[in-house]
Design a protein around this motif. Structure first.
Motif, short mmCIF file in Angstrom:
data_model
loop_
_atom_site.label_atom_id
_atom_site.label_comp_id
_atom_site.label_asym_id
_atom_site.label_seq_id
_atom_site.Cartn_x
_atom_site.Cartn_y
_atom_site.Cartn_z
N MET A 140 0.77 -1.17 -0.05
CA MET A 140 0.08 0.11 0.04
C MET A 140 0.75 1.34 -0.11
O MET A 140 0.38 2.20 -0.67
N GLY A 141 2.11 1.06 0.86
CA GLY A 141 2.71 2.45 0.71
C GLY A 141 3.58 2.45 2.16
O GLY A 141 3.63 1.53 3.08
N PHE A 142 4.46 3.56 2.44
CA PHE A 142 5.35 3.62 3.48
C PHE A 142 5.15 4.73 4.30
O PHE A 142 4.42 5.61 3.79
N TRP A 143 5.70 4.63 5.49
CA TRP A 143 5.39 5.64 6.32
C TRP A 143 6.68 5.82 7.17
O TRP A 143 7.51 4.93 7.36
N ILE A 144 7.12 7.13 7.63
CA ILE A 144 8.28 7.34 8.42
C ILE A 144 7.81 8.23 9.63
O ILE A 144 6.85 9.22 9.70
N TRP A 145 8.16 7.72 10.99
CA TRP A 145 7.58 8.34 12.06
C TRP A 145 8.83 8.85 12.68
O TRP A 145 9.61 8.11 13.32
N ASN A 146 8.78 10.25 13.01
CA ASN A 146 9.57 11.00 13.64
C ASN A 146 9.26 10.98 15.18
O ASN A 146 8.17 11.98 15.37
N LEU A 147 9.59 10.08 16.10
CA LEU A 147 8.97 10.15 17.49
C LEU A 147 9.43 11.28 18.10
O LEU A 147 8.69 11.56 19.30
N LYS A 148 10.67 11.70 18.00
CA LYS A 148 10.99 12.69 18.84
C LYS A 148 10.08 14.29 18.48
O LYS A 148 9.66 14.86 19.68
N ASP A 149 9.84 14.62 17.52
CA ASP A 149 9.05 15.78 17.16
C ASP A 149 7.70 15.23 16.69
O ASP A 149 6.80 16.16 16.64
N SER A 150 7.28 13.97 16.85
CA SER A 150 5.81 13.66 16.72
C SER A 150 5.32 14.04 15.51
O SER A 150 4.25 14.47 15.15
N GLN A 151 6.09 13.72 14.24
CA GLN A 151 5.79 14.13 12.97
C GLN A 151 5.73 12.79 12.34
O GLN A 151 6.61 11.75 12.47
N ASP A 152 4.84 12.68 11.26
CA ASP A 152 4.83 11.32 10.36
C ASP A 152 4.98 12.06 8.93
O ASP A 152 4.70 12.96 8.46
N HIS A 153 5.47 11.29 8.26
CA HIS A 153 5.65 11.55 6.77
C HIS A 153 5.04 10.21 6.06
O HIS A 153 5.50 8.99 6.15
N LEU A 154 3.98 10.31 5.13
CA LEU A 154 3.38 9.08 4.50
C LEU A 154 3.81 9.43 2.89
O LEU A 154 3.80 10.52 2.53
N SER A 155 3.97 8.17 2.10
CA SER A 155 4.11 8.17 0.81
C SER A 155 2.73 8.36 0.15
O SER A 155 1.56 8.50 0.88
N TYR A 156 2.62 8.76 -0.99
CA TYR A 156 1.62 9.38 -1.59
C TYR A 156 0.39 8.26 -1.82
O TYR A 156 -0.87 8.54 -1.67
N SER A 157 0.86 7.05 -2.19
CA SER A 157 -0.06 6.02 -2.27
C SER A 157 -0.96 5.68 -0.99
O SER A 157 -1.91 5.60 -1.11
N LEU A 158 0.02 5.63 0.31
CA LEU A 158 -0.58 5.65 1.29
C LEU A 158 -1.57 6.68 1.84
O LEU A 158 -2.88 6.38 2.36
N LYS A 159 -1.05 7.78 1.64
CA LYS A 159 -2.25 8.92 2.00
C LYS A 159 -3.56 8.97 1.10
O LYS A 159 -4.56 9.40 1.38
N SER A 160 -3.42 8.41 -0.05
CA SER A 160 -4.32 8.31 -0.95
C SER A 160 -5.42 7.57 -0.53
O SER A 160 -6.61 7.67 -0.84
N MET A 161 -4.91 6.37 -0.21
CA MET A 161 -5.50 5.06 0.28
C MET A 161 -6.43 5.63 1.58
O MET A 161 -7.59 5.09 1.97
N LEU A 162 -5.74 6.39 2.48
CA LEU A 162 -6.32 6.87 3.62
C LEU A 162 -7.39 8.08 3.48
O LEU A 162 -7.94 8.44 4.22
N GLY A 163 -7.48 8.66 2.09
CA GLY A 163 -8.42 9.53 1.77
C GLY A 163 -8.09 10.96 1.99
O GLY A 163 -8.89 12.07 1.52
N TYR A 164 -6.67 11.17 1.88
CA TYR A 164 -6.17 12.46 1.68
C TYR A 164 -6.10 13.09 0.44
O TYR A 164 -5.79 12.27 -0.63
#
Length: 330
Positions: A140-164
């Motif tokens: 489906m896609g990839f995600w990167i989770w920055n735990l220190k700053d509580s920020q996420d980066h999602l690949s386009y395919s994953l964001k699209s699947m989630l409805g963004y």
């Protein structure tokens, strides 16, 4: 050595690069370290390096001096792999040890699955590890989770699947954990805790549901790995991906539903059939050949009626089973 079309590398007996040409070095200029002394496995896909070693050993055993191989090599941006074709020559140097010369060039392959890696993944060996075994699955896609700053980066395919919608890259509230189904959040947190407390030795691997913005649920298998830690062993950055298992889950649920239906059907219908059959057997036991014909005729009539009832039960059982299968297929 100065070719703009061919790659050239010279390897020692440990598959480490002794020498490389300008095209090889220029295309991988984003890497700051020198290539010399590094194993060629750092720059090609793991499976292809295994094939390289296999063919190299076979050539040595059969006293062959050449072999050809297609390899997936890191591209010039360091965020993906592309196909190259190579011819390798085997020789011995003055010390009697093996050396391998490789000449390669870029090729196109159209039968490979296109995997959507986000353009912010530069850790090519991490991506190499994640890609292993995923080519045949529904990624489906990839995600990167920055735990220190509580920020996420999602690949386009994953964001699209989630409805963004497209263009939502800057939204800080796009987080993959927000989309975990409420019933599965505890399980995911427990698996994450095990991964963190084992300092990455136990991989994060969990099957759960994710819910899109339009409340559509997907069954996924989540894989993940912390790639950066603090000095005291706390996770800083984690990378992961989702594989779609919705169809697999539907099949499992259908099989479970069918199994339960057949168990219930077997239990209910067997009791009904046995009761009808018991009635028939009971009537046969009380019948006496010495009785008058009119008395036997009455018993035979009862047997006929019970046999009809048994036949009806069998028909209903067959109809229920076939109707269930037909409805599920539709």
């Amino acid at each position: 050595m100065g070719s703009d079309y061919f790659y050239f590398v010279q390897l020692n007996g440990e598959d480490k690069i002794i020498l490389s040409n300008d095209k090889w070095r220029n295309q991988l200029s984003f890497l700051t370290d020198s290539f010399e002394g590094h194993c060629i496995s750092e720059y090609i896909f793991h499976k292809d390096f295994s094939n390289f070693q296999l063919l190299l050993n076979e050539a040595k055993e059969n006293n062959k001096t050449r072999f050809n191989l297609d390899l997936r090599k890191i591209n010039s941006e360091g965020i993906d792999f592309h196909w190259t074709h190579w011819e390798f020559s085997i020789s011995k140097n003055e010390l009697g040890t093996f050396e391998v010369l490789g000449i390669g060039h870029d090729i196109q392959k159209t039968n490979e699955k296109n995997i959507d890696f986000p353009n912010f993944i530069h850790e090519h060996q991490v991506k190499n590890e994640i890609m292993e075994g995923l080519f045949e699955d529904n990624l489906m896609g990839f995600w990167i989770w920055n735990l220190k700053d509580s920020q996420d980066h999602l690949s386009y395919s994953l964001k699209s699947m989630l409805g963004y919608e497209q263009g939502t890259d800057s939204l800080s509230d796009i987080k993959w954990q927000k989309h975990i189904h409420p019933s599965d959040k505890r399980k995911v947190r427990e698996r994450l805790k095990v991964h963190f407390e084992s300092f990455g030795k136990t991989p994060f691997h969990c099957e759960f549901r994710v819910r899109s913005l339009d409340l559509k649920d997907f069954w996924v298998i989540g894989y993940g790995k912390v790639i950066k830690w603090t000095l005291d062993g706390k996770p800083l950055t984690m990378i992961g991906c989702f594989l779609d298992t919705s169809e697999k889950k539907k099949s499992e649920e259908l099989l479970e539903k069918q199994s339960k239906f057949l168990k219930d059907l077997t239990f209910n219908q067997s009791h009904m059939m046995r009761s009808k059959l018991a009635n028939i057997m009971g009537i046969l036991e009380v019948m006496d050949p010495k009785m008058q014909n009119d008395e036997n005729s009455g018993y035979l009539h009862l047997i006929q009626e019970e046999a009809k009832k048994l036949d009806e039960v069998l028909k209903k059982s067959i109809y229920s089973s076939s109707s269930f299968n037909r409805d599920e297929i539709i």
